[in-house]
Scaffold this motif. Structure first.
Motif, PDB file in Angstrom:
ATOM      1  N   LEU A  28       0.832  -1.199   0.000  1.00  0.00           N
ATOM      2  CA  LEU A  28       0.000   0.000   0.000  1.00  0.00           C
ATOM      3  C   LEU A  28       0.874   1.259   0.000  1.00  0.00           C
ATOM      4  O   LEU A  28       0.570   2.257  -0.677  1.00  0.00           O
ATOM      5  CB  LEU A  28      -0.924  -0.008   1.227  1.00  0.00           C
ATOM      6  N   LEU A  29       1.951   1.192   0.782  1.00  0.00           N
ATOM      7  CA  LEU A  29       2.843   2.346   0.838  1.00  0.00           C
ATOM      8  C   LEU A  29       3.480   2.606  -0.526  1.00  0.00           C
ATOM      9  O   LEU A  29       3.637   3.755  -0.964  1.00  0.00           O
ATOM     10  CB  LEU A  29       3.928   2.098   1.893  1.00  0.00           C
ATOM     11  N   TYR A  30       3.800   1.519  -1.228  1.00  0.00           N
ATOM     12  CA  TYR A  30       4.456   1.671  -2.534  1.00  0.00           C
ATOM     13  C   TYR A  30       3.476   2.174  -3.598  1.00  0.00           C
ATOM     14  O   TYR A  30       3.783   3.109  -4.347  1.00  0.00           O
ATOM     15  CB  TYR A  30       5.058   0.333  -2.953  1.00  0.00           C
ATOM     16  N   PHE A  31       2.289   1.576  -3.666  1.00  0.00           N
ATOM     17  CA  PHE A  31       1.337   1.914  -4.725  1.00  0.00           C
ATOM     18  C   PHE A  31       0.667   3.274  -4.526  1.00  0.00           C
ATOM     19  O   PHE A  31       0.206   3.887  -5.472  1.00  0.00           O
ATOM     20  CB  PHE A  31       0.272   0.825  -4.859  1.00  0.00           C
ATOM     21  N   PHE A  32       0.548   3.708  -3.280  1.00  0.00           N
ATOM     22  CA  PHE A  32      -0.116   4.997  -3.063  1.00  0.00           C
ATOM     23  C   PHE A  32       0.855   6.186  -3.175  1.00  0.00           C
ATOM     24  O   PHE A  32       0.455   7.320  -2.959  1.00  0.00           O
ATOM     25  CB  PHE A  32      -0.793   5.013  -1.695  1.00  0.00           C
ATOM     26  N   THR A  33       2.109   5.864  -3.452  1.00  0.00           N
ATOM     27  CA  THR A  33       3.061   6.960  -3.682  1.00  0.00           C
ATOM     28  C   THR A  33       3.014   7.323  -5.167  1.00  0.00           C
ATOM     29  O   THR A  33       3.765   6.794  -5.986  1.00  0.00           O
ATOM     30  CB  THR A  33       4.482   6.525  -3.279  1.00  0.00           C
ATOM     31  N   GLN A  66      14.245   3.417  -1.378  1.00  0.00           N
ATOM     32  CA  GLN A  66      15.494   3.156  -0.680  1.00  0.00           C
ATOM     33  C   GLN A  66      15.258   2.611   0.727  1.00  0.00           C
ATOM     34  O   GLN A  66      16.006   1.763   1.201  1.00  0.00           O
ATOM     35  CB  GLN A  66      16.336   4.447  -0.617  1.00  0.00           C
ATOM     36  N   ALA A  67      14.233   3.122   1.386  1.00  0.00           N
ATOM     37  CA  ALA A  67      13.958   2.680   2.762  1.00  0.00           C
ATOM     38  C   ALA A  67      13.160   1.382   2.816  1.00  0.00           C
ATOM     39  O   ALA A  67      13.138   0.701   3.839  1.00  0.00           O
ATOM     40  CB  ALA A  67      13.188   3.774   3.524  1.00  0.00           C
ATOM     41  N   LEU A  68      12.489   1.019   1.708  1.00  0.00           N
ATOM     42  CA  LEU A  68      11.587  -0.143   1.710  1.00  0.00           C
ATOM     43  C   LEU A  68      12.298  -1.456   2.039  1.00  0.00           C
ATOM     44  O   LEU A  68      11.823  -2.227   2.882  1.00  0.00           O
ATOM     45  CB  LEU A  68      10.871  -0.228   0.368  1.00  0.00           C
ATOM     46  N   PRO A  69      13.443  -1.800   1.444  1.00  0.00           N
ATOM     47  CA  PRO A  69      14.119  -3.064   1.805  1.00  0.00           C
ATOM     48  C   PRO A  69      14.519  -3.118   3.274  1.00  0.00           C
ATOM     49  O   PRO A  69      14.335  -4.121   3.944  1.00  0.00           O
ATOM     50  CB  PRO A  69      15.345  -3.090   0.881  1.00  0.00           C
ATOM     51  N   PHE A  70      15.090  -2.012   3.755  1.00  0.00           N
ATOM     52  CA  PHE A  70      15.492  -1.978   5.158  1.00  0.00           C
ATOM     53  C   PHE A  70      14.286  -2.122   6.086  1.00  0.00           C
ATOM     54  O   PHE A  70      14.320  -2.863   7.065  1.00  0.00           O
ATOM     55  CB  PHE A  70      16.239  -0.668   5.438  1.00  0.00           C
ATOM     56  N   SER A  71      13.198  -1.397   5.739  1.00  0.00           N
ATOM     57  CA  SER A  71      11.973  -1.491   6.543  1.00  0.00           C
ATOM     58  C   SER A  71      11.397  -2.895   6.503  1.00  0.00           C
ATOM     59  O   SER A  71      10.957  -3.436   7.516  1.00  0.00           O
ATOM     60  CB  SER A  71      10.937  -0.488   6.025  1.00  0.00           C
TER      61      SER A  71
END
Length: 375
Positions: A28-33, A66-71
């Protein structure tokens, strides 16, 4: 197919749920950006105007990617740890209960479920412990009852064997007398003198049969009779009266002392039967000029009679049915051999303890009935 145990199953379910939530959140975070334009206009003193169109989506998307893999890695690690701790907390008590109940199924003694929690699992452990202890107690009571019934059946068989042996002699004698009378052999032709003897034999047999039938039902009768509170002193006074008269006719001193008054709860008729047999034995076996003492001492009924002390090898058999010592096998003198057997049967059925031991001074025997548990 091998079944999965509860811990890996719970861990897999919990971890799958956590990872699903993490995955949905990041998707959701990825698609709503989405790219959006921001218009910025600046006016300054109406002489100068500035207008620009800034696209910040690239910067936000780049930062999120950039933050998505770490998160994602952090969330997966946290989910794994939380799933492990949660699964362990839930399944360890259940596994412990499962292991203990397996031991209980094998009837191992001294096992119980340890649980300090106050939730449903703790209540379940307590219920299992209570159920298992109740089961063990029931099994123990059944074993005791089984042993008691087995001993009771053995005693009945022994009693019937002794009764049949005791009846065999007079029946054989009566049968032989009647056969000889029918054949008219020798003195058996004198019917007038032999018929009264035969009648006396039949009366003796009838009396023995009556005593045997009555004795065989003593234990049942004692349990069926209603227990009531009675004054022991008054009861003993009434029981001793006829034996005092019999003792006087035989030249025997009979001393009765009921100064220690107290009441007890017991079935009166069966108890009177037992005490009467003790008193009858005391009167029957006390020599002329001897003394019988009956008194109450510290919730005990004590009957003492002066006589020749009974040897230990004979004393251990006196409470067996139809037993009469070798020095007194005559039925006319020694009775039918059921007196002390009746005493033993009645007192045991009422849960009373007793003792029958020799006295040194004066020489004799002492019978003690303990009533302390009936007060």
């Amino acid at each position: 197919m091998k079944q999965i145990k509860i811990f890996p199953k719970t861990f897999a379910y919990t971890l799958g749920l956590m990872l699903f939530i993490v995955g949905v959140a990041h998707m959701l975070l990825y698609f709503f950006t989405k790219p959006e334009w921001i218009d910025v206009s600046v006016n300054q003193q109406a002489q100068m105007s500035f207008y620009t169109s800034l696209n910040v989506t690239d910067y936000v998307t780049k930062a999120v990617l950039q933050a998505l893999p770490f998160s994602l890695i952090c969330c997966v690690a946290v989910s794994t740890i939380c799933s492990f701790l949660f699964s362990r907390k839930i399944t360890v008590p259940v596994r412990h209960i499962s292991m203990v109940t397996g031991q209980m199924a094998q009837m191992q003694r001294g096992v119980f479920c340890n649980s300090n929690s106050k939730d449903e699992i703790g209540i379940l452990a307590d219920n299992i412990n209570y159920l298992y202890q109740s089961l063990l107690s029931t099994i123990e009571n059944l074993e005791i009852e089984k042993q008691r019934v087995s001993e009771s059946e053995k005693l009945k068989v022994d009693f019937l064997r002794a009764a049949s042996h005791e009846l065999k002699t007079p029946v054989t004698a009566l049968n032989a007398t009647l056969e000889n009378m029918i054949l008219g052999i020798g003195k058996y032709k004198d019917y007038d003198s032999l018929l009264p003897e035969c009648k006396e034999m039949t009366e003796h047999l009838a009396e023995m049969i009556h005593d045997i039938l009555e004795t065989s039902n003593l234990g049942v009768s004692a349990k069926k009779e209603t227990a009531v509170r009675v004054d022991l002193s008054n009861m003993l006074s009434g029981l001793c009266e006829p034996y005092i008269l019999i003792a006087r006719t035989k030249g025997i001193m009979f001393h009765f002392d009921a100064a220690d008054h107290f009441s007890v709860v017991l079935p009166p008729q069966m108890f009177e039967k037992a005490v009467s047999n003790v008193l009858a034995n005391a009167v029957a076996y006390t020599k002329t000029g001897g003394k019988i003492s009956v008194y109450i001492d510290r919730q005990k009924i004590i009957v003492e009679n002066e006589c020749s002390p009974i040897p230990a090898d004979i004393l251990q058999h006196l409470f067996e049915p139809f037993y009469r010592p070798d020095f007194d096998r005559n039925c006319d003198k020694g009775g039918n051999g059921l007196g002390l057997y009746i005493v033993d049967t009645v007192l045991k059925s009422m849960g009373m303890s007793y003792s029958f031991l020799p006295m040194k001074e004066p020489p004799g025997m002492r019978f003690v009935i303990n009533l302390s548990n009936l007060s």
